[in-house]
Motif scaffolding. Sequence first.
Motif, PDB file in Angstrom:
ATOM      1  N   GLU A  28       0.841  -1.202   0.000  1.00 30.85           N
ATOM      2  CA  GLU A  28       0.000   0.000   0.000  1.00 30.85           C
ATOM      3  C   GLU A  28       0.874   1.248   0.000  1.00 30.85           C
ATOM      4  O   GLU A  28       1.934   1.282   0.644  1.00 30.85           O
ATOM      5  CB  GLU A  28      -0.893   0.024   1.233  1.00 30.85           C
ATOM      6  CG  GLU A  28      -2.061  -0.932   1.184  1.00 30.85           C
ATOM      7  CD  GLU A  28      -3.026  -0.658   2.317  1.00 30.85           C
ATOM      8  OE1 GLU A  28      -4.144  -0.174   2.054  1.00 30.85           O
ATOM      9  OE2 GLU A  28      -2.635  -0.901   3.476  1.00 30.85           O
ATOM     10  N   PHE A  29       0.416   2.285  -0.706  1.00 28.60           N
ATOM     11  CA  PHE A  29       1.174   3.532  -0.757  1.00 28.60           C
ATOM     12  C   PHE A  29       0.231   4.706  -0.976  1.00 28.60           C
ATOM     13  O   PHE A  29      -0.908   4.543  -1.417  1.00 28.60           O
ATOM     14  CB  PHE A  29       2.223   3.488  -1.878  1.00 28.60           C
ATOM     15  CG  PHE A  29       1.630   3.525  -3.274  1.00 28.60           C
ATOM     16  CD1 PHE A  29       1.462   4.724  -3.948  1.00 28.60           C
ATOM     17  CD2 PHE A  29       1.235   2.354  -3.896  1.00 28.60           C
ATOM     18  CE1 PHE A  29       0.911   4.764  -5.227  1.00 28.60           C
ATOM     19  CE2 PHE A  29       0.685   2.369  -5.178  1.00 28.60           C
ATOM     20  CZ  PHE A  29       0.525   3.577  -5.841  1.00 28.60           C
ATOM     21  N   PHE A  30       0.730   5.874  -0.650  1.00 28.92           N
ATOM     22  CA  PHE A  30       0.034   7.129  -0.967  1.00 28.92           C
ATOM     23  C   PHE A  30       1.093   8.131  -1.381  1.00 28.92           C
ATOM     24  O   PHE A  30       2.132   8.254  -0.718  1.00 28.92           O
ATOM     25  CB  PHE A  30      -0.772   7.666   0.215  1.00 28.92           C
ATOM     26  CG  PHE A  30      -1.634   8.840  -0.153  1.00 28.92           C
ATOM     27  CD1 PHE A  30      -2.854   8.636  -0.758  1.00 28.92           C
ATOM     28  CD2 PHE A  30      -1.216  10.140   0.086  1.00 28.92           C
ATOM     29  CE1 PHE A  30      -3.657   9.713  -1.124  1.00 28.92           C
ATOM     30  CE2 PHE A  30      -2.002  11.220  -0.278  1.00 28.92           C
ATOM     31  CZ  PHE A  30      -3.225  11.007  -0.884  1.00 28.92           C
ATOM     32  N   LEU A  31       0.838   8.838  -2.480  1.00 24.93           N
ATOM     33  CA  LEU A  31       1.833   9.738  -3.057  1.00 24.93           C
ATOM     34  C   LEU A  31       1.435  11.193  -2.853  1.00 24.93           C
ATOM     35  O   LEU A  31       0.298  11.582  -3.159  1.00 24.93           O
ATOM     36  CB  LEU A  31       2.002   9.426  -4.543  1.00 24.93           C
ATOM     37  CG  LEU A  31       3.095  10.182  -5.299  1.00 24.93           C
ATOM     38  CD1 LEU A  31       3.747   9.259  -6.343  1.00 24.93           C
ATOM     39  CD2 LEU A  31       2.541  11.414  -6.007  1.00 24.93           C
ATOM     40  N   ILE A  32       2.352  11.980  -2.317  1.00 23.45           N
ATOM     41  CA  ILE A  32       2.188  13.431  -2.221  1.00 23.45           C
ATOM     42  C   ILE A  32       2.955  14.045  -3.389  1.00 23.45           C
ATOM     43  O   ILE A  32       4.188  13.975  -3.453  1.00 23.45           O
ATOM     44  CB  ILE A  32       2.746  13.981  -0.890  1.00 23.45           C
ATOM     45  CG1 ILE A  32       2.005  13.372   0.308  1.00 23.45           C
ATOM     46  CG2 ILE A  32       2.667  15.510  -0.872  1.00 23.45           C
ATOM     47  CD1 ILE A  32       0.566  13.783   0.443  1.00 23.45           C
ATOM     48  N   ALA A  50      -2.289  13.052  -3.873  1.00 24.08           N
ATOM     49  CA  ALA A  50      -2.847  14.390  -3.674  1.00 24.08           C
ATOM     50  C   ALA A  50      -1.742  15.400  -3.972  1.00 24.08           C
ATOM     51  O   ALA A  50      -0.555  15.122  -3.769  1.00 24.08           O
ATOM     52  CB  ALA A  50      -3.358  14.564  -2.252  1.00 24.08           C
ATOM     53  N   TRP A  51      -2.141  16.550  -4.469  1.00 26.04           N
ATOM     54  CA  TRP A  51      -1.186  17.618  -4.785  1.00 26.04           C
ATOM     55  C   TRP A  51      -1.122  18.619  -3.636  1.00 26.04           C
ATOM     56  O   TRP A  51      -2.157  19.012  -3.086  1.00 26.04           O
ATOM     57  CB  TRP A  51      -1.613  18.352  -6.056  1.00 26.04           C
ATOM     58  CG  TRP A  51      -1.396  17.573  -7.314  1.00 26.04           C
ATOM     59  CD1 TRP A  51      -2.262  16.713  -7.912  1.00 26.04           C
ATOM     60  CD2 TRP A  51      -0.222  17.589  -8.120  1.00 26.04           C
ATOM     61  NE1 TRP A  51      -1.712  16.186  -9.054  1.00 26.04           N
ATOM     62  CE2 TRP A  51      -0.451  16.706  -9.199  1.00 26.04           C
ATOM     63  CE3 TRP A  51       1.012  18.254  -8.035  1.00 26.04           C
ATOM     64  CZ2 TRP A  51       0.493  16.486 -10.190  1.00 26.04           C
ATOM     65  CZ3 TRP A  51       1.952  18.033  -9.025  1.00 26.04           C
ATOM     66  CH2 TRP A  51       1.703  17.159 -10.091  1.00 26.04           C
ATOM     67  N   PHE A  52       0.085  19.041  -3.286  1.00 27.62           N
ATOM     68  CA  PHE A  52       0.285  20.072  -2.271  1.00 27.62           C
ATOM     69  C   PHE A  52       1.459  20.955  -2.694  1.00 27.62           C
ATOM     70  O   PHE A  52       2.421  20.475  -3.304  1.00 27.62           O
ATOM     71  CB  PHE A  52       0.635  19.448  -0.905  1.00 27.62           C
ATOM     72  CG  PHE A  52      -0.502  18.760  -0.221  1.00 27.62           C
ATOM     73  CD1 PHE A  52      -1.387  19.473   0.578  1.00 27.62           C
ATOM     74  CD2 PHE A  52      -0.695  17.395  -0.368  1.00 27.62           C
ATOM     75  CE1 PHE A  52      -2.436  18.838   1.229  1.00 27.62           C
ATOM     76  CE2 PHE A  52      -1.739  16.754   0.278  1.00 27.62           C
ATOM     77  CZ  PHE A  52      -2.613  17.475   1.068  1.00 27.62           C
ATOM     78  N   ARG A  53       1.368  22.215  -2.335  1.00 30.87           N
ATOM     79  CA  ARG A  53       2.549  23.061  -2.501  1.00 30.87           C
ATOM     80  C   ARG A  53       3.559  22.696  -1.414  1.00 30.87           C
ATOM     81  O   ARG A  53       3.201  22.179  -0.346  1.00 30.87           O
ATOM     82  CB  ARG A  53       2.183  24.539  -2.429  1.00 30.87           C
ATOM     83  CG  ARG A  53       1.835  25.055  -1.056  1.00 30.87           C
ATOM     84  CD  ARG A  53       1.539  26.554  -1.081  1.00 30.87           C
ATOM     85  NE  ARG A  53       1.533  27.118   0.263  1.00 30.87           N
ATOM     86  CZ  ARG A  53       0.517  27.064   1.097  1.00 30.87           C
ATOM     87  NH1 ARG A  53      -0.594  26.467   0.715  1.00 30.87           N
ATOM     88  NH2 ARG A  53       0.613  27.599   2.303  1.00 30.87           N
TER      89      ARG A  53
END
Length: 272
Positions: A28-32, A50-53
């Motif tokens: 499992e992974f989550f990408l910023i 999800a996109w973040f500055r």
Amino acid sequence: MAAKLGILAGGGDLPVRLVETCRRDGREFFLIALEGQAEPGWLSPAIPHAWFRMGAAGAILDRLKAERVEDIVLAGRVRRPSLAELRPDWKATQFFTRIGMKALGDDGLLRGVAQVLEQEGFRVVGVQSLIGDLLTPPGPLGRVHPDEQALADIAHGVTVARALGALDIGQSVVVQQGVVLGVEAVEGTDALIQRCGPLRRPGAGPVLVKCAKPQQDRRLDLPALGPDTVAHCVAADFAGIAAQAGNTLFLGREGAVAAADAAGLFLLGIEP
């Protein structure tokens, strides 16, 4: 089962390789995806992200915790933004206030980021621990071998690169016939090669030398090279590339070695 992985993604192919590895291994992974850094073309709804500055530290940490991430890897090229681009939130402002002048260089900054992540309960891991074949092996990597002049330039380049690294300036240097044509700073390796091309002297061509900083945390910002590095060196008529074995990431190695062989460019893993 391996802990869920959080990928803080900049540019280049490395985040893509990490996603492929996680899917292959069933992890499992989550990408910023960092705005202005990560490349959007390959990100799809099928990839949890999800996109973040970069300055939204508080929101990034909250999202990673909400996604139940335990391990975090920093992957991909990141161009250092100006404060105006960064727009730090309160969490990021606290971070910069605490580390102060210690983080003027990339190594100091990344060490500070890793420390904050660990204080928040995450475990920071190196990309080489996740993808086993990324590190440059020792010795010649293709059919072309350096001559005596190139070996002398490599030795000189290692001395210069280690001195630069100790000052947290850069990881690469270009040497030709004992003369330093250029050193890497904030512009990155590709720009260094392009800058040194017009400075090339007659005779044996320049050598690009890449070494990790002596104080480097091996989980963070290891030197990297790949097909683009080879292509730029070929275009600038370099003699070859020497990279620290075991401490340099080599992406797309098979294609890069084939291109170097075709162009008569040596690739060498060195052990300073």
